[in-house]
Design an enzyme around this catalytic site. Sequence first.
Site, PDB file in Angstrom:
ATOM      1  N   TYR A 178     -12.546  -7.879   5.987  1.00 53.24           N
ATOM      2  CA  TYR A 178     -11.464  -7.838   5.044  1.00 53.24           C
ATOM      3  C   TYR A 178     -10.957  -9.386   4.649  1.00 53.24           C
ATOM      4  O   TYR A 178     -10.840 -10.185   5.305  1.00 53.24           O
ATOM      5  CB  TYR A 178     -10.273  -7.376   5.575  1.00 53.24           C
ATOM      6  N   TYR A 204       0.904  -1.164   0.042  1.00 50.85           N
ATOM      7  CA  TYR A 204       0.022   0.029   0.118  1.00 50.85           C
ATOM      8  C   TYR A 204       0.854   1.269  -0.063  1.00 50.85           C
ATOM      9  O   TYR A 204       0.889   2.191   0.939  1.00 50.85           O
ATOM     10  CB  TYR A 204      -1.048  -0.061   1.263  1.00 50.85           C
ATOM     11  N   ASP A 231     -13.567 -17.738   7.122  1.00 51.34           N
ATOM     12  CA  ASP A 231     -12.111 -17.255   6.743  1.00 51.34           C
ATOM     13  C   ASP A 231     -11.566 -16.991   8.047  1.00 51.34           C
ATOM     14  O   ASP A 231     -11.641 -16.038   8.750  1.00 51.34           O
ATOM     15  CB  ASP A 231     -12.299 -15.766   5.903  1.00 51.34           C
TER      16      ASP A 231
HETATM   17  C1  LIG Z   1      -4.494 -11.269   5.751  1.00 51.26           C
HETATM   18  C2  LIG Z   1      -6.077 -11.970   5.277  1.00 51.26           C
HETATM   19  C3  LIG Z   1      -6.164 -12.135   4.433  1.00 51.26           C
HETATM   20  C4  LIG Z   1      -5.243 -12.431   3.023  1.00 51.26           C
HETATM   21  O1  LIG Z   1      -4.204 -13.016   3.124  1.00 51.26           O
HETATM   22  P1  LIG Z   1      -2.944 -12.848   2.412  1.00 51.26           P
HETATM   23  O2  LIG Z   1      -2.140 -13.798   2.648  1.00 51.26           O
HETATM   24  O3  LIG Z   1      -2.396 -11.331   2.696  1.00 51.26           O
HETATM   25  O4  LIG Z   1      -3.231 -12.789   0.937  1.00 51.26           O
HETATM   26  C5  LIG Z   1      -7.668 -12.972   3.818  1.00 51.26           C
HETATM   27  N1  LIG Z   1      -8.282 -12.682   4.910  1.00 51.26           N
HETATM   28  C6  LIG Z   1      -8.207 -12.242   6.214  1.00 51.26           C
HETATM   29  C7  LIG Z   1      -9.303 -12.554   7.435  1.00 51.26           C
HETATM   30  C8  LIG Z   1      -6.868 -11.850   6.452  1.00 51.26           C
HETATM   31  O5  LIG Z   1      -6.549 -11.292   7.620  1.00 51.26           O
END
Ligand SMILES: *Cc1c(COP(=O)(O)O)cnc(C)c1O
Length: 438
Positions: A145, A17, A246
């Site tokens: 996110y 970023y 996630d």
């Molecule tokens: C960091 C993160 C991602 C993305 O992972 P990267 O390895 O940076 O691509 C996806 N979901 C969550 C909840 C995250 O904290």
Amino acid sequence: MSKIDYPFDRQHLWHPYSSMRHPASVFGITAASGATLTRDNGQTLIDGTSSWWACIHGYQHPSIVNAMQQQLQQLTHVMFGGITHEAAIELGRQLLTLLPPSLTKVFLADSGSIAVEVALKMALQYWQGRKAPQKQKILTIRHGYHGDTFAAMSVCDPDEGMHTMFGDNVTPQLFAPAPTSRFGDPVSTTDIDGLQQLLEQHHHHTAALILEPIMQGAGAMWFYSAGYLKAARELCDRYQVLLIADEIATGFGRTGALFACDHAGISPDIMCVGKALTGGYISLAATICSDEVAAGISDSPAGAFMHGPTFMANPLACSAASASLALIANNEWRLQVSAIEQQLKHELANAAQLPAVKEVRVLGAVGVLELHNAVNTSVLQNEFVKRGVWVRPFSRFIYIMPPYIITAAELSKLTHAMLEVAALLPKMVMSSTPTSHG
Ligand SMILES: *Cc1c(COP(=O)(O)O)cnc(C)c1O
């Protein structure tokens, strides 16, 4: 002391970023061990970030380093198409012993964002196999996110994320209100209704609900009610929508449970893990699904799951992950994380009195000061480095997610610095930086 070529870095290397015209300041790090980073000028910094939440056992942990060294002697990389290897099999075995028993099929991906892409593709192919190819929308909750690739961006918060920046290239998805019920509290009917209404209206064309269980990380630093997660599981079942958890930020103990889903006693249909999977030593992520999801994909017209990265199941990364999971399996993290949680609650409590601080929140090995206003990351960064700690605030948050092995004295140094820097805030002229976990 190693010499760092800062002018070259500024001229040629993108940082997360960042702008190449006005690159933000960076600190040269030459070594790291335990919870300590060493700068090129010899200064040491206590790490409050676990290198973006990944390095849970600390830096240079001998068992992870040894595992990687042994793997290097044997087999660094080989393609996974038409080939398999013990490093992947061993990792698969260890993952399955930790995961909820309904999750059985492991897809190894390169990074968190890719694991999310894989989860979304699995959900779409599943419904093709279950003769419901119209189920193509993804439902998510606001303030989320899920990564920076296009499909992952499409399920990040639509206002704080990068939706407007990339316009039509970001697929429109469905957004439920963010849960307002706090962790530890029962879920409000308003929270449940917000999700239910969208499912009621859109389930015919919705493939999956994706969410960060319990902790909304980079989008909000917010801990929500386990009751909400439980309700989400029930609603997904009722409306025939897959649930994707996630757990990239929450997996492997960060919130005080092995997986954040455990707080609600639920299992998703698909789970993503990443970040701490390798103990933060090398990039690797995984998307794990149930037998039923895998069967649906096999029944789809393609008959196979259509994803296959070049470096899939990289043996070196698998060996690091196996070593990290072996440390997780010995359960020391439970005591470490609960000790961190107690200390954070105690030492951050007074921050609530500071004029710049809106709220103090602690869950597991996560401590958050939510501020009234967004901060300038670089300015605060320098204040923390002056105090011998590595803390990287963003948006309205000064937070830490230290390595689990941090000592009480090291953790105190971090919390004291957080209070001191937060106390400076009203006096500083702040300008906001783009919201991201940068
Ligand atoms: C960091 C993160 C991602 C993305 O992972 P990267 O390895 O940076 O691509 C996806 N979901 C969550 C909840 C995250 O904290």
